[in-house]
Design a protein around this motif. Structure first.
Motif, PDB file in Angstrom:
ATOM      1  N   SER A   2       0.816  -1.224   0.000  1.00  0.00           N
ATOM      2  CA  SER A   2       0.000   0.000   0.000  1.00  0.00           C
ATOM      3  C   SER A   2       0.844   1.266   0.000  1.00  0.00           C
ATOM      4  N   GLY A   3       2.179   1.139   0.190  1.00  0.00           N
ATOM      5  CA  GLY A   3       3.055   2.299   0.201  1.00  0.00           C
ATOM      6  C   GLY A   3       3.159   2.982   1.551  1.00  0.00           C
ATOM      7  N   ARG A   4       2.523   2.407   2.572  1.00  0.00           N
ATOM      8  CA  ARG A   4       2.609   3.021   3.906  1.00  0.00           C
ATOM      9  C   ARG A   4       3.984   2.808   4.537  1.00  0.00           C
ATOM     10  N   VAL A   5       4.640   1.731   4.150  1.00  0.00           N
ATOM     11  CA  VAL A   5       6.035   1.524   4.530  1.00  0.00           C
ATOM     12  C   VAL A   5       6.798   1.156   3.263  1.00  0.00           C
ATOM     13  N   ASP A   6       8.114   1.203   3.351  1.00  0.00           N
ATOM     14  CA  ASP A   6       8.948   0.949   2.174  1.00  0.00           C
ATOM     15  C   ASP A   6       9.419  -0.492   2.063  1.00  0.00           C
ATOM     16  N   ALA A   7       9.454  -1.224   3.190  1.00  0.00           N
ATOM     17  CA  ALA A   7      10.071  -2.551   3.156  1.00  0.00           C
ATOM     18  C   ALA A   7       9.685  -3.317   4.413  1.00  0.00           C
ATOM     19  N   MET A   8       9.994  -4.625   4.406  1.00  0.00           N
ATOM     20  CA  MET A   8       9.652  -5.484   5.544  1.00  0.00           C
ATOM     21  C   MET A   8      10.804  -6.431   5.858  1.00  0.00           C
ATOM     22  N   VAL A   9      10.993  -6.707   7.169  1.00  0.00           N
ATOM     23  CA  VAL A   9      11.966  -7.711   7.633  1.00  0.00           C
ATOM     24  C   VAL A   9      11.249  -8.607   8.634  1.00  0.00           C
ATOM     25  N   SER A  10      11.280  -9.913   8.392  1.00  0.00           N
ATOM     26  CA  SER A  10      10.639 -10.858   9.302  1.00  0.00           C
ATOM     27  C   SER A  10      11.422 -12.151   9.284  1.00  0.00           C
ATOM     28  N   GLY A  11      11.015 -13.111  10.120  1.00  0.00           N
ATOM     29  CA  GLY A  11      11.641 -14.425  10.107  1.00  0.00           C
ATOM     30  C   GLY A  11      12.346 -14.832  11.380  1.00  0.00           C
ATOM     31  N   ALA A  12      12.460 -13.923  12.367  1.00  0.00           N
ATOM     32  CA  ALA A  12      13.111 -14.301  13.625  1.00  0.00           C
ATOM     33  C   ALA A  12      12.315 -15.374  14.357  1.00  0.00           C
ATOM     34  N   ALA A  13      10.998 -15.376  14.150  1.00  0.00           N
ATOM     35  CA  ALA A  13      10.135 -16.371  14.793  1.00  0.00           C
ATOM     36  C   ALA A  13       9.228 -17.065  13.787  1.00  0.00           C
ATOM     37  N   HIS A  14       9.519 -16.921  12.497  1.00  0.00           N
ATOM     38  CA  HIS A  14       8.728 -17.542  11.437  1.00  0.00           C
ATOM     39  C   HIS A  14       9.651 -18.248  10.446  1.00  0.00           C
ATOM     40  N   THR A  15       9.090 -19.210   9.723  1.00  0.00           N
ATOM     41  CA  THR A  15       9.872 -19.887   8.699  1.00  0.00           C
ATOM     42  C   THR A  15      10.061 -18.973   7.492  1.00  0.00           C
ATOM     43  N   THR A  16      11.008 -19.356   6.634  1.00  0.00           N
ATOM     44  CA  THR A  16      11.231 -18.599   5.406  1.00  0.00           C
ATOM     45  C   THR A  16       9.962 -18.564   4.564  1.00  0.00           C
ATOM     46  N   ALA A  17       9.257 -19.702   4.482  1.00  0.00           N
ATOM     47  CA  ALA A  17       8.023 -19.744   3.697  1.00  0.00           C
ATOM     48  C   ALA A  17       6.987 -18.774   4.254  1.00  0.00           C
ATOM     49  N   ASP A  18       6.858 -18.697   5.582  1.00  0.00           N
ATOM     50  CA  ASP A  18       5.899 -17.777   6.199  1.00  0.00           C
ATOM     51  C   ASP A  18       6.200 -16.331   5.824  1.00  0.00           C
ATOM     52  N   THR A  19       7.485 -16.001   5.699  1.00  0.00           N
ATOM     53  CA  THR A  19       7.886 -14.624   5.403  1.00  0.00           C
ATOM     54  C   THR A  19       7.769 -14.301   3.920  1.00  0.00           C
ATOM     55  N   ILE A  20       8.209 -15.245   3.072  1.00  0.00           N
ATOM     56  CA  ILE A  20       8.336 -14.961   1.649  1.00  0.00           C
ATOM     57  C   ILE A  20       7.043 -15.201   0.863  1.00  0.00           C
ATOM     58  N   ARG A  21       6.237 -16.181   1.293  1.00  0.00           N
ATOM     59  CA  ARG A  21       5.025 -16.490   0.532  1.00  0.00           C
ATOM     60  C   ARG A  21       4.125 -15.264   0.330  1.00  0.00           C
ATOM     61  N   PRO A  22       3.844 -14.456   1.375  1.00  0.00           N
ATOM     62  CA  PRO A  22       3.008 -13.272   1.144  1.00  0.00           C
ATOM     63  C   PRO A  22       3.614 -12.302   0.129  1.00  0.00           C
ATOM     64  N   ALA A  23       4.946 -12.203   0.116  1.00  0.00           N
ATOM     65  CA  ALA A  23       5.588 -11.300  -0.848  1.00  0.00           C
ATOM     66  C   ALA A  23       5.390 -11.791  -2.273  1.00  0.00           C
ATOM     67  N   PHE A  24       5.506 -13.113  -2.479  1.00  0.00           N
ATOM     68  CA  PHE A  24       5.287 -13.657  -3.825  1.00  0.00           C
ATOM     69  C   PHE A  24       3.835 -13.482  -4.263  1.00  0.00           C
ATOM     70  N   GLU A  25       2.906 -13.577  -3.315  1.00  0.00           N
ATOM     71  CA  GLU A  25       1.493 -13.453  -3.649  1.00  0.00           C
ATOM     72  C   GLU A  25       1.074 -12.006  -3.889  1.00  0.00           C
ATOM     73  N   ILE A  26       1.657 -11.070  -3.144  1.00  0.00           N
ATOM     74  CA  ILE A  26       1.149  -9.689  -3.131  1.00  0.00           C
ATOM     75  C   ILE A  26       2.074  -8.730  -3.874  1.00  0.00           C
ATOM     76  N   ILE A  27       3.355  -8.757  -3.566  1.00  0.00           N
ATOM     77  CA  ILE A  27       4.294  -7.783  -4.150  1.00  0.00           C
ATOM     78  C   ILE A  27       4.767  -8.233  -5.533  1.00  0.00           C
ATOM     79  N   ARG A  28       5.142  -9.512  -5.639  1.00  0.00           N
ATOM     80  CA  ARG A  28       5.542 -10.135  -6.902  1.00  0.00           C
ATOM     81  C   ARG A  28       6.886  -9.592  -7.404  1.00  0.00           C
TER      82      ARG A  28
END
Length: 682
Positions: free
Chosen positions: A473-499
């Protein structure tokens, strides 16, 4: 030639640790191998050298102990002392591109006429070392005008002794930070007074008082004490004065105040540093049982009365230590706020490095991110490592942050840890006003995959989906996650939404491998199991671009079990085809492949296996043929060679989303946030 900067205090104290930390980081970004030296060291270990060795991992050394100095001076052998110190300095300097020298302390008593005065002693040594000098004036508790006059006097005093002054620094200044408008041939910088830097921990206060540990974990005793509150009034009055970081000093029989302090801590209203119970009194066992259920607070017992205890506490001062990163980051932030680092670097004229070292790489990340601040969302807002990293990022101005989670729980957790995340926006996906909008957006993007609006409404409460939609939505510029989630949990939404970007066939990843003397870029070690030749070419080009963006000159090696035409087979042919595609698409990019790892990085092996190659023996970007090879290799190098692996850094997406290892350290998270912010700049 070694660049040497000599930090000389102009009076006792003055906070040389802050100056030493800031200069070390500044030099490390430009001079490669940095060392630290003290002419005279305290017996039993030196606090500043321990700090620099523990936090920055520097080689450190000292010239002599204060006891040795006293004996030699007392025997009229001051020149022998000077010679000994100079010899030991050169032993250290031979192996360094830059040295930070932290001058002697004023605690040394000069009882011998043959021994020079403190300032003259430091100026003499600076001359022997060929060092430029930074006189440090203590501005704490002084009006701005007084500190400015002292800075001017310091410059002329050092100059009169023959010192080459680089700049004058007023530490713990009362006025505004930054350059001070004084007419001198060198700049004068005012470094702001940051109370946290000199705040003692509860453990340091307890040791100074000779106190007994009555309650509290080891972590509770690491909390910083920002002020002292004497508990002599009734509960309401006392609570009016109790703030975050307060150490409550009260008689051990004041059960009302003891319980009240624990209660406000448990309720998340205030996070006291702890309690000191005086008069040798301890609470009733029933009270102690209750306190244990109200949270983890340090409780110290002393025999003295409250007023004597308060007086003793007034003289306790802490200093930054390697195991207290909050203080270190506060000191570095104060240095950065007060010093024009670009101008000071120019004046230093440090020799240009031939390689990018890990410390240089990390410092450049912070500098580059701060130059054009971006907003990064951290979905795992309540995780301790994330909060510690957020405290550092906000103090240093590396990025603006959004934390996801329950604001009350996050704020309470931060206070309990002695952290400050008040500069971050905290958003709860469940109650956020953006939830309806994000659900509609996700439904529209994924309805071709069967997404319903009701399902989307539930889906966007997942912190990673919510964070990704904040980016989309442009409200933030970027995201960092994964300290408590798997790689798939972090990356799957990016592939679905940001592409992915239009001209990139596949998203991929790199790790920045920080070795002892260089930084290498490894790709792809986290995303693509078995890329085709076309995808491998995409990965190589993307990885070269990522390397260049972060100051690593790209020389690309596409790895195989064969070098040149030494082997054959489908796997070799895939790498060879990928190298051909890279040359066609990027003729300006130095690339070699297929090539074996040893021939890619070792000049001697390269000379035998692939003579005349511009890349062989000097590769900086190493592209693995498949995920199995890449993932195992980066982990082998990380664990066996003691390398720091920063990543994975995802590349090829329309907006930056990066994944953390679930074993990531706080420094790993800080580095990844900086990398992600820099990606967002472009």
């Amino acid at each position: 030639m070694t660049t040497t900067v000599y930090v000389a205090g102009m009076s006792s104290g003055g906070g040389k640790s802050t100056i030493a930390l800031g200069l070390t980081e500044l030099l490390a970004a430009r001079a490669g191998r940095v060392a630290a030296f003290r002419p005279l060291a305290q017996p039993g270990g030196d606090g500043i050298l321990d700090l620099l060795a523990g936090y920055h991992g520097l080689r450190v050394g000292h010239g002599a102990s204060y006891a040795e100095a006293g004996q030699l001076a007392g025997a009229g052998r001051s020149e022998e002392l000077i010679s000994r110190i100079v010899e030991r300095y050169h032993e250290l300097a031979r192996e360094a591109d830059a040295v930070v020298v932290v001058g002697s302390d004023f605690g040394y008593q000069d009882d011998h006429q043959e021994f020079p005065t403190e300032v003259a002693f430091n100026v003499r040594l600076a001359g022997e070392f060929g060092a430029v000098l930074i006189p440090v004036v203590d501005g704490r508790g002084r009006p701005v005008e007084t500190s400015a006059a002292m800075a001017k006097n310091a410059f002329y005093a050092v100059e009169a002794l023959g010192g080459d002054v680089l700049a004058v620094m007023i530490n713990r200044a009362a006025g505004p930070p930054g350059p001070v408008p004084i007419t001198l041939p060198v700049p004068v910088y005012a470094i702001p007074d940051e109370p946290l830097v000199a705040a003692p921990t509860v453990a340091e206060v307890a040791a100074a008082l000779g106190g007994r540990r009555l309650a509290g974990s080891a972590d509770a005793y690491k909390k910083n004490v920002l002020d002292f509150v004497l508990g002599a009034a009734q509960v309401p009055t006392c609570l009016d004065h109790l703030k975050d970081g307060s150490l409550l000093i009260t008689p051990g029989d004041r059960a009302d105040l003891i319980v009240a302090a624990h209660a406000v801590h448990a309720a998340g209203m205030v996070s006291p540093a702890g309690l000191v119970l005086t008069l040798g009194e301890t609470p009733d066992p029933k009270i102690t049982t209750l306190l244990e259920r109200l949270g983890d607070l340090a409780v110290v017992g002393v025999d003295a009365d409250s007023f004597d205890t308060v007086a003793a506490c007034a003289g306790v001062e802490g200093r930054p230590t390697a195991d207290n990163p909050v203080k270190v980051q506060a000191a570095l932030a104060a240095f950065a706020a007060g010093v024009d680092t670009a101008d000071l670097s120019t004046r230093l004229a440090a020799p240009p490095p031939t390689r990018v070292t890990p410390l240089m790489f990390e410092y450049r990340l912070i500098e580059q991110a701060r130059a054009d601040r971006r907003k990064v969302v951290l979905p795992e807002g309540g995780e301790e490592r994330i909060l510690r990293a957020a405290d550092s990022v906000l103090r240093r101005g590396t990025a603006d942050l959004v934390l996801l989670g329950d604001p009350a729980l996050i704020n309470r957790r931060a206070r309990d840890l002695g952290l400050d995340v008040s500069g971050a926006l905290i958003v709860d996906p469940v109650t956020s006003a953006w939830r309806d909008e994000f659900a509609a957006t996700y439904h529209e993007l994924r309805k071709h995959k069967g997404s319903t609006l009701d399902g989307a409404y539930d889906r966007v409460t997942d912190v990673n989906y919510f964070g990704t939609l904040l980016v989309h939505s442009g409200r933030v510029d970027a995201m960092v996650s994964g300290a408590a989630h798997t790689t798939a949990d972090t990356i799957r939404p990016a592939f679905e939404i940001i592409r992915t970007l239009p001209d990139v066939s596949v998203a991929s990843s790199v790790f920045f491998m920080c070795l002892a003397d260089r930084v290498l870029v490894y790709g792809d070690c986290a995303v693509n199991p078995d890329p085709t030749a076309e995808q491998l070419a995409d990965i190589a080009i993307s990885s070269a671009g990522t390397a260049a963006r972060f100051g690593v000159e790209p020389r690309v090696a596409l790895l195989s079990y064969s070098t040149g035409t030494s082997g054959a087979g489908a796997d070799v042919e895939k790498v060879s085809a990928a190298a051909k595609l890279v040359r066609e698409r990027r003729p300006d990019l130095p690339v070699e492949g297929p090539i074996q790892y040893d021939a890619a990085i070792d000049p001697a092996v390269a000379a035998a296996k692939l003579p005349g190659s511009a890349v062989a023996g000097h590769a900086t970007v190493l592209i693995f043929p498949d995920l199995n090879t890449g993932n195992n290799t980066y982990k082998a190098v990380q664990r066996s060679a003691g390398a720091v692996a920063v990543g994975p850094v995802i590349q090829g997406l329309r907006a930056p989303v990066n994944d953390l290892s679930r074993g990531a350290t706080v420094q790993d998270i800080i580095n990844t946030i900086a990398i992600t912010a820099i990606q967002a700049q472009s």
